[in-house]
Scaffold this motif. Structure first.
Motif, PDB file in Angstrom:
ATOM      1  N   LEU A 195      66.910  20.786 -42.182  1.00  0.00           N
ATOM      2  CA  LEU A 195      66.717  22.225 -42.363  1.00  0.00           C
ATOM      3  C   LEU A 195      67.987  22.939 -42.794  1.00  0.00           C
ATOM      4  CD1 LEU A 195      64.866  24.724 -42.075  1.00  0.00           C
ATOM      5  CD2 LEU A 195      65.703  24.935 -39.738  1.00  0.00           C
ATOM      6  N   LEU A 196      69.088  22.724 -42.072  1.00  0.00           N
ATOM      7  CA  LEU A 196      70.322  23.443 -42.402  1.00  0.00           C
ATOM      8  C   LEU A 196      70.804  23.104 -43.802  1.00  0.00           C
ATOM      9  CD1 LEU A 196      72.296  23.199 -39.031  1.00  0.00           C
ATOM     10  CD2 LEU A 196      70.944  25.122 -39.901  1.00  0.00           C
ATOM     11  N   PHE A 197      70.699  21.833 -44.169  1.00  0.00           N
ATOM     12  CA  PHE A 197      71.126  21.431 -45.510  1.00  0.00           C
ATOM     13  C   PHE A 197      70.268  22.107 -46.573  1.00  0.00           C
ATOM     14  CE2 PHE A 197      70.614  18.533 -49.144  1.00  0.00           C
ATOM     15  CZ  PHE A 197      71.924  18.492 -49.589  1.00  0.00           C
ATOM     16  N   GLN A 198      68.960  22.137 -46.353  1.00  0.00           N
ATOM     17  CA  GLN A 198      68.089  22.761 -47.344  1.00  0.00           C
ATOM     18  C   GLN A 198      68.375  24.244 -47.488  1.00  0.00           C
ATOM     19  OE1 GLN A 198      64.270  20.627 -45.886  1.00  0.00           O
ATOM     20  NE2 GLN A 198      63.880  21.129 -48.005  1.00  0.00           N
ATOM     21  N   ILE A 199      68.697  24.905 -46.393  1.00  0.00           N
ATOM     22  CA  ILE A 199      69.078  26.316 -46.485  1.00  0.00           C
ATOM     23  C   ILE A 199      70.387  26.445 -47.260  1.00  0.00           C
ATOM     24  CG2 ILE A 199      69.802  28.343 -45.176  1.00  0.00           C
ATOM     25  CD1 ILE A 199      67.955  27.392 -42.923  1.00  0.00           C
ATOM     26  N   ALA A 200      71.336  25.548 -46.976  1.00  0.00           N
ATOM     27  CA  ALA A 200      72.667  25.645 -47.579  1.00  0.00           C
ATOM     28  C   ALA A 200      72.652  25.386 -49.074  1.00  0.00           C
ATOM     29  CB  ALA A 200      73.626  24.676 -46.893  1.00  0.00           C
ATOM     30  N   VAL A 201      71.732  24.555 -49.561  1.00  0.00           N
ATOM     31  CA  VAL A 201      71.682  24.311 -51.003  1.00  0.00           C
ATOM     32  C   VAL A 201      70.632  25.188 -51.669  1.00  0.00           C
ATOM     33  CG1 VAL A 201      72.570  21.978 -50.832  1.00  0.00           C
ATOM     34  CG2 VAL A 201      70.120  22.325 -50.797  1.00  0.00           C
ATOM     35  N   SER A 202      69.703  25.683 -50.906  1.00  0.00           N
ATOM     36  CA  SER A 202      68.780  26.780 -51.242  1.00  0.00           C
ATOM     37  C   SER A 202      68.435  26.965 -52.706  1.00  0.00           C
ATOM     38  CB  SER A 202      69.311  28.103 -50.690  1.00  0.00           C
ATOM     39  OG  SER A 202      70.561  28.446 -51.218  1.00  0.00           O
ATOM     40  N   THR A 203      68.256  25.871 -53.459  1.00  0.00           N
ATOM     41  CA  THR A 203      67.847  26.034 -54.848  1.00  0.00           C
ATOM     42  C   THR A 203      66.449  26.619 -54.941  1.00  0.00           C
ATOM     43  OG1 THR A 203      67.079  23.742 -54.855  1.00  0.00           O
ATOM     44  CG2 THR A 203      69.284  24.158 -55.699  1.00  0.00           C
ATOM     45  N   PHE A 204      65.612  26.366 -53.921  1.00  0.00           N
ATOM     46  CA  PHE A 204      64.251  26.890 -53.946  1.00  0.00           C
ATOM     47  C   PHE A 204      64.225  28.395 -53.750  1.00  0.00           C
ATOM     48  CE2 PHE A 204      65.174  26.533 -49.515  1.00  0.00           C
ATOM     49  CZ  PHE A 204      64.417  27.493 -48.886  1.00  0.00           C
ATOM     50  N   GLU A 205      65.312  28.959 -53.240  1.00  0.00           N
ATOM     51  CA  GLU A 205      65.309  30.373 -52.898  1.00  0.00           C
ATOM     52  C   GLU A 205      65.763  31.263 -54.045  1.00  0.00           C
ATOM     53  OE1 GLU A 205      67.714  30.733 -49.447  1.00  0.00           O
ATOM     54  OE2 GLU A 205      66.218  29.884 -48.123  1.00  0.00           O
ATOM     55  N   ARG A 206      66.432  30.678 -55.036  1.00  0.00           N
ATOM     56  CA  ARG A 206      66.910  31.470 -56.159  1.00  0.00           C
ATOM     57  C   ARG A 206      67.709  32.680 -55.713  1.00  0.00           C
ATOM     58  NH1 ARG A 206      64.170  30.735 -61.098  1.00  0.00           N
ATOM     59  NH2 ARG A 206      64.419  28.538 -61.592  1.00  0.00           N
ATOM     60  N   GLY A 207      68.840  32.439 -55.092  1.00  0.00           N
ATOM     61  CA  GLY A 207      69.671  33.547 -54.702  1.00  0.00           C
ATOM     62  C   GLY A 207      70.088  33.497 -53.258  1.00  0.00           C
ATOM     63  N   GLY A 208      70.118  32.320 -52.700  1.00  0.00           N
ATOM     64  CA  GLY A 208      70.685  32.152 -51.369  1.00  0.00           C
ATOM     65  C   GLY A 208      69.803  32.661 -50.266  1.00  0.00           C
ATOM     66  N   ALA A 209      70.106  33.829 -49.718  1.00  0.00           N
ATOM     67  CA  ALA A 209      69.404  34.314 -48.532  1.00  0.00           C
ATOM     68  C   ALA A 209      67.975  34.765 -48.833  1.00  0.00           C
ATOM     69  CB  ALA A 209      70.192  35.467 -47.912  1.00  0.00           C
ATOM     70  N   ALA A 210      67.581  34.802 -50.086  1.00  0.00           N
ATOM     71  CA  ALA A 210      66.295  35.382 -50.458  1.00  0.00           C
ATOM     72  C   ALA A 210      65.121  34.757 -49.731  1.00  0.00           C
ATOM     73  CB  ALA A 210      66.100  35.272 -51.965  1.00  0.00           C
ATOM     74  N   GLY A 211      65.158  33.464 -49.469  1.00  0.00           N
ATOM     75  CA  GLY A 211      64.027  32.818 -48.831  1.00  0.00           C
ATOM     76  C   GLY A 211      63.922  33.091 -47.352  1.00  0.00           C
ATOM     77  N   PHE A 212      65.018  33.343 -46.675  1.00  0.00           N
ATOM     78  CA  PHE A 212      65.018  33.524 -45.232  1.00  0.00           C
ATOM     79  C   PHE A 212      65.316  34.957 -44.800  1.00  0.00           C
ATOM     80  CE2 PHE A 212      64.767  29.704 -42.571  1.00  0.00           C
ATOM     81  CZ  PHE A 212      64.529  28.758 -43.558  1.00  0.00           C
TER      82      PHE A 212
END
Length: 663
Positions: free
Chosen positions: A219-236
């Motif tokens: 989980l933490l790694f996926q948040i840190a590389v956050s390519t799915f979020e397109r802009g870092g914090a956008a997904g969370f």
């Protein structure tokens, strides 16, 4: 002339207008060491100035609160790479077309809840992950994740950033059915399910917990590389105070707002508003806020965020650089010319093909820039995947024979391809982890890579292809000359070129090859439909942390990408409800893969991963061509605090902390 489509993922392209090789001797052409000349005078940093002069003037005029009221009580302290910077200057950059906005996200907006430590890529375990927007705690062996936002954190419009923003991002966006009609991202799901959501709870005004029934190891790694979020914090993390106006749950008139903007419904309106690249009104936590968005004029402009929540070791608010300006260019050739003319300050992507590297390096002194290395996240330029679950009985039986695949591997003259397509960069390599990977195995990387016609014929004979026609063509299933159709995505024009060399080698040992270039969408549709006989793709490195990314090239875990075993991957993904049950050795590999994904102890997960890769080596699912050359970028000699090399991550240059760059 063939028209090439340039995308961020298509980093290797052969032919066309970009094969711009310079003719000069000496290995210094590819040198990426810092260029100390041409930087010019640099203003000294004033340690007494705790904020940019323009912001200080706004405070003085009563138009902006004092700095201590804008910063959180525990601002993140960033240590500059080499020296404290002076305030001021513009970072000049470029994007190629209006859909090339990944560069904007990862240069301007790498601010996830947790981040990669500078100089790391996350592949060495949890020590690579550090707090960013939030402090974090992991409990119950990776089942419970606690995120606590920095106290007094504010959005770029000065509004408080709270736990309600975390809940809004999850409940009202990430898993809200109207916004995700085809399902939600698996990060928010329990492992191995398609419908059971993680439990998200608010603890207090700054703290939220994510609770899973089984360990969510990556989980933490996926948040840190956050390519799915397109802009870092956008997904969370999203600004509820701004976005709720466009959400039907909070505003019954949201559809009317959409109609006023000539949109279909509120969901389309909401997605448009929830886009920092295209919507200049969207509040952000990024160091620079876009003021002139994509789609308006000929350049994207971003100005410093007065509420940015990071400081240097002297307590001076970051970023050092005032603004960011990216010209919107029509094609890559223009970007290349601007780089060589010294018009761009720091740039990655699009221009940085292996073919262009000599020319870019040759013009570094004239353009007053230097090159920096970025080890690739890919391990192979092109792999060929024979579909071992294809519907055709005869082809399926043939493609499952390892001797068949070994024979055709020996029939490829890889050095010819490396020289003719990839400008001499790279070395013969199978679809194996790269030298940068913790699972690197020289034996795996080099097996069956030598060009040897005798060995090719020997193994093809062992595979049962002993009958030939009068022209020496081997007869395949049904007694007809064997011609393999290889599907290649037009997203990778260099694959089509490389396949011409492969075709020559295979025909020399009696196997025909027909190249079938198709658009990326059709390529994906045919793959999901189990249609290809054989297909090409680039091969990613193995990812121990999450088991996502490119691991499907080593184990049939994803039916959309494991094109050597589409039906086996469907079986795994559906828990046996669809697809075809794999052989025992493949089932055992998939079990190890599952253990790796759910193991919170990185050392133990690594042992599981080694077994997964060992089986991949033995099974020899795919034929590889060559190792992927290092990528590279350019940075003007006036730039300070930019590293000599960047780690191989999907979100560069974000982890190098652009907020501490200075001019």
């Amino acid at each position: 002339m063939t028209e090439h489509v340039f995308t961020r993922r298509s980093l290797l392209r052969g032919g066309g207008g970009l094969l711009l090789l310079a003719t000069a001797g000496g290995c210094g052409f590819f040198d990426t060491s810092p260029d100390t000349g041409g930087a010019g005078p640099v203003a000294a940093a004033d340690p007494a100035a705790k904020e940019a002069p323009a912001l200080a003037e706004l405070v003085k005029a009563g138009k902006l609160p004092p700095l201590e009221q804008r910063l959180p009580k525990n601002p993140m302290v960033v240590t500059p790479l080499k020296e404290a910077g002076a305030y001021g200057g513009t970072w000049t950059s470029a994007i190629v077309g209006e859909d090339d906005f990944d560069w904007l996200y990862y240069s301007l907006g790498y601010e996830p809840l947790v981040r990669l430590k500078a100089g790391t890529n996350g592949q060495k375990g949890p020590d690579d992950i550090i707090p960013n927007v939030a402090e974090f705690e992991v409990k119950d062996d990776g089942r419970v994740y606690v995120f606590t936002l920095r106290e007094g954190l504010k959005w770029s419009d000065g509004e408080p950033c709270t736990a309600d923003d975390l809940l809004f991002a999850f409940e009202d966006v990430a898993v809200y059915k109207d916004l995700h009609t085809t399902g939600v991202y698996d990060l928010y799901l329990e492992n191995g399910t398609t419908d059971e959501l993680v439990k998200v709870e608010k603890v207090d005004e700054r703290t939220v917990t994510y609770t899973y029934k089984e360990p969510k190891a990556g989980l933490l790694f996926q948040i840190a590389v956050s390519t799915f979020e397109r802009g870092g914090a956008a997904g969370f993390l999203l600004p509820k105070h701004y976005l709720k106006r466009f959400h039907k749950k909070y505003n019954p008139d949201a559809d009317q707002l959409a109609e006023e903007e000539q949109l279909e419904d509120w969901t389309q309106l909401f997605m448009n508003k929830n886009d920092v690249a295209h919507n200049a009104d969207m509040p952000t936590l990024h160091p620079w806020k876009i003021t002139n968005p994509v789609g308006r004029g000929t350049a994207v402009v971003a100005e410093r965020n007065p509420y940015y929540w990071k400081v240097d070791e002297q307590g001076r608010q970051l970023p050092y650089i005032d603004r960011f300006r990216a010209e919107v260019l029509g094609d890559v050739e223009v970007e290349l010319l601007k780089i060589m003319n010294g018009e761009l300050g720091l740039q990655l992507y699009n221009f940085n093909t292996p073919e262009n590297k000599p020319l870019v390096a040759q013009n570094a002194a004239k353009g007053k820039y230097r090159l920096f290395d970025v080890p690739s996240r890919l391990s192979n330029t092109m792999i060929l995947q024979f579909n071992q679950t294809i519907k055709d009985d005869g082809l399926r039986e043939l493609f499952r024979k390892k001797d068949f695949r070994i024979g055709l591997s020996y029939a490829i003259n890889r050095q010819e391809i490396i020289d003719g397509v990839y400008a001499g960069q790279g070395e013969p390599w199978q679809g194996a982890p790269s030298k940068n990977n913790a699972l690197y195995d020289a034996g795996f990387a080099k097996q069956y890579t030598e060009y040897d016609v005798a060995k090719a014929n020997e193994h093809l004979d062992k595979a049962g292809l002993t009958e030939k026609d009068a022209d020496g063509r081997r007869l395949g299933p049904g007694g007809k000359p064997l011609i393999v159709t290889v599907m290649a995505s037009t997203e990778f024009p260099h694959h089509v070129e490389a396949l011409e060399f492969v075709k020559k080698g295979w025909e020399a040992v009696g196997v025909g090859l027909r190249v079938d270039p198709v658009a990326a969408t059709l390529f994906s549709e045919r793959s999901m439909g189990n249609q290809p006989q054989c297909s090409t793709y680039t091969c990613s490195d193995f990812d121990v942390i999450t088991g996502t990314g490119g691991d499907h090239y080593y184990v049939p875990s994803n039916s959309g990408s494991a094109r050597y075993a589409i039906r086996w991957a469907q079986w795994y993904g559906s828990k046996g409800k669809s697809g075809d049950e794999p052989p025992a050795e493949v089932r055992a590999q998939l079990e190890k893969f599952t253990e790796m994904r759910t193991e919170p102890d990185f050392t133990k997960a690594l042992e599981h991963a080694k077994e997964v890769v060992r089986v991949a080596k033995e099974q020899f699912y795919a034929i590889g061509v060559s190792s992927y050359p290092n990528e590279y970028g350019i940075v003007g000699t006036a730039f300070k605090n930019v590293p000599d090399a960047m780690a191989n991550t999907a979100v560069n240059p974000g982890p190098t902390q652009p907020e501490q760059y200075s001019l």
